[in-house]
Design a protein around this motif. Structure first.
Motif, PDB file in Angstrom:
ATOM      1  N   ARG A 187       0.897  -1.080  -0.165  1.00 23.29           N
ATOM      2  CA  ARG A 187      -0.145  -0.300   0.020  1.00 23.29           C
ATOM      3  C   ARG A 187       0.637   1.631   0.143  1.00 23.29           C
ATOM      4  O   ARG A 187      -0.046   1.933  -0.445  1.00 23.29           O
ATOM      5  N   LEU A 188       1.685   1.205   1.000  1.00 24.55           N
ATOM      6  CA  LEU A 188       2.646   2.628   0.767  1.00 24.55           C
ATOM      7  C   LEU A 188       3.837   2.504  -0.801  1.00 24.55           C
ATOM      8  O   LEU A 188       3.536   3.490  -1.111  1.00 24.55           O
ATOM      9  N   LEU A 190       2.589   1.834  -3.370  1.00 22.71           N
ATOM     10  CA  LEU A 190       1.372   2.573  -4.751  1.00 22.71           C
ATOM     11  C   LEU A 190       1.307   3.758  -3.677  1.00 22.71           C
ATOM     12  O   LEU A 190       1.464   4.867  -5.142  1.00 22.71           O
ATOM     13  N   THR A 191       1.723   4.212  -3.056  1.00 23.96           N
ATOM     14  CA  THR A 191       1.240   6.089  -2.670  1.00 23.96           C
ATOM     15  C   THR A 191       2.699   6.596  -3.317  1.00 23.96           C
ATOM     16  O   THR A 191       2.559   7.724  -3.719  1.00 23.96           O
ATOM     17  N   LEU A 192       3.997   6.244  -3.231  1.00 25.07           N
ATOM     18  CA  LEU A 192       5.120   6.215  -4.056  1.00 25.07           C
ATOM     19  C   LEU A 192       5.378   6.576  -5.021  1.00 25.07           C
ATOM     20  O   LEU A 192       5.768   7.515  -5.464  1.00 25.07           O
ATOM     21  N   THR A 206      -6.193  -2.836  -5.050  1.00 23.61           N
ATOM     22  CA  THR A 206      -6.146  -2.111  -4.483  1.00 23.61           C
ATOM     23  C   THR A 206      -6.702  -0.807  -6.162  1.00 23.61           C
ATOM     24  O   THR A 206      -6.352   0.225  -5.943  1.00 23.61           O
TER      25      THR A 206
END
Ligand SMILES: Nc1nc2c(ncn2[C@@H]2O[C@H](COP(=O)(O)OP(=O)(O)OP(=O)(O)O)[C@@H](O)[C@H]2O)c(=O)[nH]1
Ligand SMILES: C=C(OP(=O)(O)O)C(=O)O
Length: 207
Positions: A187-188, A190-192, A206
């Motif tokens: 998840r992290l 993905l945000t990067l 997702t």
């Protein structure tokens, strides 16, 4: 840049890789293998695009990994007879020879070349490592030019690398420090901003 680096990237056989990430793909082995491969493909693609990286080789006994890496122009070496991650890395380092050697973990799907380049430059001529974002694992280990890699991967590897004399590099490199072991890591990442292979292999939750 003082010396160009030859990177060894270890990739476990896909059917046994990333067990802590199994829940992310709902237990489907085909999707899981595709995700594990995608993590490695994005890591290697970013490494190949990094100024200061001269060569990338993977260590794997998985023919599917070797074939996909060959499509990227990357050579794969088979695992040595002695099992284990550190043994695989020592084998890769021996094969690469006398230049400056590094070990890069294969689970960095958000990796940005600029961040890897900055870490290589920050190391200067020292044996050095980059801890993962939790500070316990290691995502990158660099030998000094012409020096031994002396890999100490495994649980608590950041502490082991520090104790062995490697310098901890703690720059602002979130993509280099975000190894993906768990769903939370994914998840992290993905945000990067994920690389294209992982973006295409993402599990349904997702989207
Ligand atoms: N070639 C090779 N690579 C390995 C071996 N063990 C781990 N790796 C790789 O080393 C990196 C770091 O390992 P981990 O983050 O623990 O990954 P993993 O073992 O696939 O994940 P878990 O099953 O969740 O522990 C990943 O790129 C793995 O593919 C090994 O015995 N041989
Ligand atoms: C394998 C390692 O890390 P992790 O399993 O935490 O990704 C390590 O840091 O040695």
């Amino acid at each position: 840049m003082r010396d160009e680096v030859d990177l060894v990237v270890p990739v476990k056989t896909l059917g046994r890789a990333k067990t802590r990430l199994t829940s992310a793909t709902g237990g489907d082995p085909v999707s899981h293998a595709a995700l594990a491969l995608a993590l490695a493909m994005d890591t290697v693609s970013a490494a190949l695009a990094t100024p200061g990286v001269r060569r990338v080789v993977t260590i794997t006994s998985d023919p599917a990994v070797a074939s996909e890496m060959a499509a990227l122009g990357v050579e794969s070496l088979p695992e040595p007879a002695e099992p284990g991650l550190n043994e695989a890395l020592r084998h890769g380092a021996r094969t690469l020879g006398s230049g400056r050697i590094g070990a890069l973990q294969a689970d960095l799907p958000a990796l940005r070349s600029a961040e890897l380049q900055a870490a290589l430059e920050a190391a200067g001529g020292r044996r050095a490592f980059v801890p993962d974002r939790q500070g316990t694992g290691t995502t990158l280990l660099l030998a000094a030019p012409g020096g031994a890699l002396d890999p100490r991967f495994g649980v608590g590897s950041a502490g082991h690398h520090r104790i062995s004399g490697a310098v901890a590099l703690l720059g602002p490199w979130p993509s280099l420090r975000c190894d993906v072991d768990t769903e939370e890591d994914l998840r992290l990442a993905l945000t990067l901003g994920l690389g294209v292979h992982t973006a295409n292999a993402l599990p349904a939750w997702t989207t």
